[in-house]
Design a protein around this motif. Structure first.
Motif, PDB file in Angstrom:
ATOM      1  N   PHE A  61     209.453 -26.968  58.572  1.00 42.46           N
ATOM      2  CA  PHE A  61     209.046 -26.775  57.180  1.00 42.46           C
ATOM      3  C   PHE A  61     207.792 -25.926  57.107  1.00 42.46           C
ATOM      4  N   CYS A  62     206.858 -26.173  57.987  1.00 41.68           N
ATOM      5  CA  CYS A  62     205.606 -25.408  58.020  1.00 41.68           C
ATOM      6  C   CYS A  62     205.893 -23.931  58.198  1.00 41.68           C
ATOM      7  N   GLN A  63     206.747 -23.590  59.151  1.00 39.07           N
ATOM      8  CA  GLN A  63     207.050 -22.183  59.399  1.00 39.07           C
ATOM      9  C   GLN A  63     207.787 -21.568  58.220  1.00 39.07           C
ATOM     10  N   TYR A  64     208.685 -22.336  57.600  1.00 30.50           N
ATOM     11  CA  TYR A  64     209.388 -21.844  56.418  1.00 30.50           C
ATOM     12  C   TYR A  64     208.397 -21.541  55.296  1.00 30.50           C
ATOM     13  N   ALA A  65     207.414 -22.421  55.112  1.00 30.76           N
ATOM     14  CA  ALA A  65     206.411 -22.202  54.065  1.00 30.76           C
ATOM     15  C   ALA A  65     205.623 -20.921  54.324  1.00 30.76           C
ATOM     16  N   LEU A  66     205.238 -20.676  55.565  1.00 35.57           N
ATOM     17  CA  LEU A  66     204.489 -19.448  55.883  1.00 35.57           C
ATOM     18  C   LEU A  66     205.358 -18.212  55.683  1.00 35.57           C
ATOM     19  N   ASP A  67     206.621 -18.279  56.075  1.00 35.33           N
ATOM     20  CA  ASP A  67     207.530 -17.151  55.858  1.00 35.33           C
ATOM     21  C   ASP A  67     207.699 -16.880  54.365  1.00 35.33           C
ATOM     22  N   TYR A  68     207.832 -17.943  53.595  1.00 33.81           N
ATOM     23  CA  TYR A  68     207.992 -17.806  52.143  1.00 33.81           C
ATOM     24  C   TYR A  68     206.750 -17.150  51.539  1.00 33.81           C
ATOM     25  N   LEU A  69     205.577 -17.607  51.935  1.00 35.46           N
ATOM     26  CA  LEU A  69     204.340 -17.052  51.382  1.00 35.46           C
ATOM     27  C   LEU A  69     204.182 -15.585  51.767  1.00 35.46           C
ATOM     28  N   ALA A  70     204.581 -15.226  52.979  1.00 39.84           N
ATOM     29  CA  ALA A  70     204.495 -13.822  53.395  1.00 39.84           C
ATOM     30  C   ALA A  70     205.375 -12.955  52.497  1.00 39.84           C
ATOM     31  N   SER A  71     206.562 -13.436  52.167  1.00 38.53           N
ATOM     32  CA  SER A  71     207.445 -12.677  51.281  1.00 38.53           C
ATOM     33  C   SER A  71     206.915 -12.644  49.854  1.00 38.53           C
ATOM     34  N   ALA A  72     206.037 -13.593  49.521  1.00 32.09           N
ATOM     35  CA  ALA A  72     205.461 -13.654  48.178  1.00 32.09           C
ATOM     36  C   ALA A  72     204.110 -12.950  48.100  1.00 32.09           C
ATOM     37  N   GLY A  73     203.743 -12.216  49.149  1.00 35.26           N
ATOM     38  CA  GLY A  73     202.534 -11.404  49.106  1.00 35.26           C
ATOM     39  C   GLY A  73     201.303 -12.017  49.729  1.00 35.26           C
ATOM     40  N   LEU A  74     201.440 -13.166  50.381  1.00 31.40           N
ATOM     41  CA  LEU A  74     200.288 -13.811  51.006  1.00 31.40           C
ATOM     42  C   LEU A  74     200.562 -13.912  52.506  1.00 31.40           C
ATOM     43  N   SER A  75     200.035 -12.957  53.250  1.00 31.75           N
ATOM     44  CA  SER A  75     200.346 -12.869  54.675  1.00 31.75           C
ATOM     45  C   SER A  75     199.684 -13.991  55.464  1.00 31.75           C
ATOM     46  N   THR A  76     200.220 -14.232  56.633  1.00 27.87           N
ATOM     47  CA  THR A  76     199.661 -15.253  57.505  1.00 27.87           C
ATOM     48  C   THR A  76     198.232 -14.915  57.906  1.00 27.87           C
ATOM     49  N   ASP A  77     197.941 -13.633  58.153  1.00 26.70           N
ATOM     50  CA  ASP A  77     196.576 -13.227  58.502  1.00 26.70           C
ATOM     51  C   ASP A  77     195.619 -13.493  57.352  1.00 26.70           C
ATOM     52  N   THR A  78     196.055 -13.228  56.137  1.00 26.61           N
ATOM     53  CA  THR A  78     195.207 -13.494  54.971  1.00 26.61           C
ATOM     54  C   THR A  78     194.955 -14.986  54.826  1.00 26.61           C
ATOM     55  N   ILE A  79     195.994 -15.772  55.006  1.00 25.14           N
ATOM     56  CA  ILE A  79     195.850 -17.225  54.920  1.00 25.14           C
ATOM     57  C   ILE A  79     194.871 -17.727  55.974  1.00 25.14           C
ATOM     58  N   ALA A  80     194.944 -17.140  57.164  1.00 27.67           N
ATOM     59  CA  ALA A  80     194.140 -17.627  58.284  1.00 27.67           C
ATOM     60  C   ALA A  80     192.652 -17.389  58.109  1.00 27.67           C
ATOM     61  N   THR A  81     192.254 -16.599  57.122  1.00 28.16           N
ATOM     62  CA  THR A  81     190.824 -16.363  56.885  1.00 28.16           C
ATOM     63  C   THR A  81     190.380 -16.778  55.488  1.00 28.16           C
ATOM     64  N   GLY A  82     191.324 -17.159  54.625  1.00 32.37           N
ATOM     65  CA  GLY A  82     191.001 -17.288  53.216  1.00 32.37           C
ATOM     66  C   GLY A  82     190.577 -18.646  52.722  1.00 32.37           C
ATOM     67  N   GLY A  83     190.691 -19.688  53.520  1.00 36.73           N
ATOM     68  CA  GLY A  83     190.287 -21.012  53.056  1.00 36.73           C
ATOM     69  C   GLY A  83     191.153 -21.555  51.939  1.00 36.73           C
ATOM     70  N   TYR A  84     192.455 -21.272  52.016  1.00 37.35           N
ATOM     71  CA  TYR A  84     193.381 -21.729  50.980  1.00 37.35           C
ATOM     72  C   TYR A  84     193.772 -23.189  51.192  1.00 37.35           C
ATOM     73  N   THR A  85     194.129 -23.832  50.109  1.00 40.07           N
ATOM     74  CA  THR A  85     194.777 -25.139  50.175  1.00 40.07           C
ATOM     75  C   THR A  85     196.191 -24.959  49.660  1.00 40.07           C
ATOM     76  N   ILE A  86     197.150 -25.116  50.536  1.00 38.73           N
ATOM     77  CA  ILE A  86     198.556 -24.850  50.222  1.00 38.73           C
ATOM     78  C   ILE A  86     199.300 -26.176  50.197  1.00 38.73           C
ATOM     79  N   GLN A  87     199.657 -26.609  49.010  1.00 42.27           N
ATOM     80  CA  GLN A  87     200.425 -27.847  48.897  1.00 42.27           C
ATOM     81  C   GLN A  87     201.912 -27.488  48.869  1.00 42.27           C
ATOM     82  N   THR A  88     202.638 -27.996  49.838  1.00 45.13           N
ATOM     83  CA  THR A  88     204.067 -27.714  49.912  1.00 45.13           C
ATOM     84  C   THR A  88     204.852 -28.773  49.140  1.00 45.13           C
ATOM     85  N   THR A  89     206.151 -28.569  49.080  1.00 47.10           N
ATOM     86  CA  THR A  89     207.046 -29.517  48.413  1.00 47.10           C
ATOM     87  C   THR A  89     207.592 -30.560  49.385  1.00 47.10           C
ATOM     88  N   LEU A  90     207.133 -30.531  50.631  1.00 47.84           N
ATOM     89  CA  LEU A  90     207.632 -31.459  51.648  1.00 47.84           C
ATOM     90  C   LEU A  90     207.324 -32.903  51.256  1.00 47.84           C
TER      91      LEU A  90
END
Length: 794
Positions: A287-316
């Motif tokens: 599920f974690c990997q699916y969420a990251l793939d989904y966010l990348a397709s939605a314009g939020l890359s993994t590299d951006t996430i890794a530096t941005g201090g985001y809080t990502i609440q999934t539907t899991l």
């Protein structure tokens, strides 16, 4: 001479106009100083992003630098005092630069003294770390940020002096404590406190704070998580404690108690970035990997996430995920006998947004194949061997759109030759071919799954229409370039759907093509949502480091399965769902045995489903749904050179006393008689009604133990449109029969019958389909006429 030069450079560079530099070396330094902006420390520092489940509990962290920025008020005063004591005792009084220390360090370094001296204040250290950890983007920039040169030292001093003019001491100390490394790749007080002790930085005790303060000087040497450096870390901690006592910050009694306190890292957490080393990653990794793939397709890359201090609440949903995982592993445990078998369950909630609540697999998410682990995206990418007869629902839906109803009678011959592949006949399941009548209602066909009837129906509809319906209902990946779905078509310029049509894949309705478990689960959610397809999502919300909502690239819009037609899509879907219920509730349904074994509610109208099994039992599937949840279970041999999947006992779900054994190999259906006189089977192939269906019912008993009723059928979609009724041509002449067929909207295809008959020449003796049965508008009616004693005319 060196001392004079350096002193002159410091004065020229920091106190006088830059034009007063001394000599060539001084000119270079002052040029560097002149080009150094005075406000270059105002950008955000890299922060750790947190990925949570739907309850807010963390499931993974993502970072390039593990850091969580907190205000100074959230950092223990113990740590603040300890860091000042060991790193910069005059911090509260100097103006940013300790001149004596800086000159002493420059002289020592320039003369090549052993080791490199810092002489830096906390403010200067903050500047250096900021330039290195935040601003530097290349290796060259990082090397320049920490170079032991007068130029770098002077740039650092200039920025430190400027910083002290614009920031308070508290601001500088807060920036420093949030920025610097305490451990290798662990930065800032909050992340270090969590990593070491499992506490917030605000709750650090005196011994814990002294340990951390001592680590800043050399995070590798004083790393207490490294067994080789525990002694170094302990000695360094005690030095810090001694300085605190010397400064009067603690008493002698406090010093003694703190020194006597052992280093305790038992509660430390957050080790590693990404989905793989995350807590419970063996289960949540998919599920974690699916969420990251989904966010990348939605314009939020993994590299951006890794530096941005985001809080990502999934539907899991952790409860539903646990239930799904238990069901997949209970039915197909990971052991040496089935090390090649993947058993996967994807669960989606119908409605808008279309939330994915669980993605589970029996294979642990990980890198060790010897433990059955894999990082293949089993739950979301293509199961290459197909989902078998679950695809018959697409042919059914296309036929219903064309006018047939679920109570329409279709032909189900024992053998059928498709014009797309005329050399090879299609036959029904050889295990029970004799049980199929030559015709049955479409609803019964869904439950019993005769192959011939659906291939013939697909031919009557046209393969392209059936595939288009599959895409409309949820197999959106079939609109991708063909090579992204099946590597055999990498060089094709067509979509995968177009390739299937051009390749004349008549067996499409039998589910022989690759399919994503998640997409298949979403197909059920589409039917349960009155025929409205919506893109599945694993994301509830994304907040930035300041708590503001992050707007993602818009996903595809929801759409009706019959474009633009709400009522048609709703009526078709509601009626299809009711018809699919027979697979569960009737004794002839292919999922009925597993439903009974699981204690599922067998009353009509509470759930719907369709099983599927591919040739040679190499894969099988079950798609089922209720109004609240849709789930697809797929089982297949996921490694190279797939083999049939066999079971003991055969075609049976888990019982209270025995769990089926899934293995790969040659599946025999030979029967033997036990000593008790009971007939038992040896190895036999796993069907969709056995392992996958049992997985579904086991999970759904926990996910939704009390489903509500599905919406009722809509009349015309159950009974069929009037223009699908085949007229009665009995004893009509050829001309009268032609007229009757034409007026009903069918094509006339007559054949002379030379069998003995009392019928007059050129009169109808029989027809196919028979009178009263249904056929698609525009399809052909085979009309047999008597030869009598003459040749029939046309």
């Amino acid at each position: 001479m060196i001392a004079t030069l350096l002193a002159g450079v410091l004065i020229a560079g920091l106190l006088l106009p830059y034009s007063l530099g001394l000599g060539l070396a001084s000119n270079k330094i002052t040029n560097a100083l002149a080009s150094t902006p005075s406000n270059s420390l105002d950008g955000p520092v890299p922060e750790t992003s947190t990925i949570t489940d739907s309850t807010g509990a963390p499931i993974a962290y993502l970072y390039q630098q593990d850091r969580t920025v907190v205000p100074l008020s959230s950092i223990s005063e113990n740590l603040q005092v300890a860091v000042i004591a060991v790193e910069d005792r005059r911090f509260v009084t100097h103006k940013g630069v300790d001149w004596r220390g800086t000159i002493r360090a420059l002289l020592s370094n320039a003369q090549g003294a052993s080791g490199q001296q810092g002489g830096s204040t906390i403010t200067q250290q903050y500047v250096k770390n900021y330039l290195f950890l935040v601003q530097a983007k290349t290796d060259a920039e990082r090397a320049d940020a920490i170079a032991t040169t007068p130029g770098r030292k002077l740039r650092e001093a200039k920025l430190a002096l400027t910083l002290e003019q614009h920031e308070t001491k508290d601001d500088i100390l807060a920036g420093y404590l949030n920025l610097v490394a305490f451990l290798p790749n662990t930065y800032g007080a909050e992340a270090a406190a969590q990593r070491l002790f499992g506490v917030n930085a605000s709750d650090l005790t005196l011994p814990q704070a002294a340990l951390m303060a001592g680590m800043v000087n050399n995070p590798n040497k004083f790393d207490p998580t490294n067994p080789d450096h525990v002694t170094d870390a302990l000695k360094r901690r005690n030095i810090v404690l001694g300085l605190l006592e010397k400064d009067g910050s603690i008493t002698a009694a406090q010093l003694a108690r703190a020194i006597a306190t052992p280093i305790d890292l038992a509660n430390g957490r957050r080790a590693g970035t990404g989905c793989l080393p995350a807590r419970n990653s063996a289960i949540n990794g998919y599920f974690c990997q699916y969420a990251l793939d989904y966010l990348a397709s939605a314009g939020l890359s993994t590299d951006t996430i890794a530096t941005g201090g985001y809080t990502i609440q999934t539907t899991l949903d952790p409860v539903k995920e646990a239930a799904a995982h238990k069901a997949t592993t209970d039915q197909v445990p990971v052991n040496s006998a089935n090390r090649k078998i993947a058993n996967v369950l994807a669960v989606v909630a119908p409605g808008t947004p279309r939330k994915v609540v669980a993605l589970a697999a029996n294979r642990p998410y990980g890198l060790d194949p010897s433990k059955g682990q894999t990082v293949q995206k089993l739950t979301t990418t293509f199961a290459p061997l197909g989902a078998g007869s679950t695809f018959k629902i697409f042919t059914t839906a296309a036929a219903m759109q064309a006018g047939l109803g679920t109570q329409s009678v279709i032909q189900t011959p024992a053998e059928y030759f498709s014009p797309l592949v005329p050399a090879k006949p299609f036959r029904n399941n050889t295990d029970n071919a004799e049980t199929f009548p030559t015709s049955m209602t479409l609803q019964r066909a869904l439950a019993t799954s005769p192959n011939t009837g659906f291939v013939k129906l697909e031919d009557q509809l046209g393969l392209a229409k059936v595939i288009d319906m599959a895409v409309s209902m949820g197999l959106k990946s079939y609109s991708l370039p063909a090579g992204e779905v099946d590597q055999a078509f990498t060089d094709s310029t067509q979509t995968y759907a177009q390739v299937l049509v051009s390749q004349k894949v008549a067996s499409f309705t039998l589910g022989v093509t690759p399919v994503s478990p998640l997409e298949l689960a979403n197909v059920g959610a589409t039917v349960a949502s009155d025929g409205v397809w919506c893109p599945p999502t694993p994301i509830n919300s994304v907040l930035d480091r300041n708590g503001k909502v992050v707007a993602l690239k818009a996903a595809a819009a929801c759409s009706y399965i019959v474009a633009g037609q709400k009522d048609v899509s709703m009526g078709l879907s509601r009626t299809l769902a009711q018809a699919m219920g027979d697979d569960v509730t009737t004794t002839e349904g292919t999922a009925n045995q597993s439903a009974k074994a699981a204690g599922w509610n067998l009353a009509p109208g509470y759930s719907a489903g369709k099983t599927g099994t591919t040739g040679e039992y190499k894969s099988s599937a079950y798609l089922g749904f209720t109004p609240q949840f849709s789930a697809a279970a797929l089982t297949w041999d996921y490694l190279t050179k797939p083999q049939p999947i066999c079971m003991i006992p055969p075609n049976a779900a888990k019982t209270a006393t025995q769990t089926p054994l899934a293995v790969t190999g040659s599946c025999s259906i030979a029967q033997a008689t036990s000593s008790e006189g009971n007939t038992t089977s040896k190895l036999t192939g796993m069907t969709g009604g056995s392992g996958p269906a049992a997985t579904w019912f086991d999970a759904m008993n926990i996910i939704q133990p009390n489903p509500v009723l599905l919406a009722p059928s809509v009349g015309t979609y159950a009974e069929g449109q009037p223009n699908t009724r085949v007229p009665d041509l009995s004893n009509l002449t050829i001309d009268a029969a032609k007229a009757s067929v034409a007026s009903a909207g069918f094509k006339f295809n007559y054949k002379i019958e030379n069998l003995p008959t009392s019928a007059a020449a050129n009169t109808v003796t029989r027809q196919d389909p028979p009178a009263g049965q249904s056929s698609l508008p525009g399809s052909s009616i085979d009309v047999y006429v008597s030869a009598g004693g003459t040749t029939a005319g046309g």
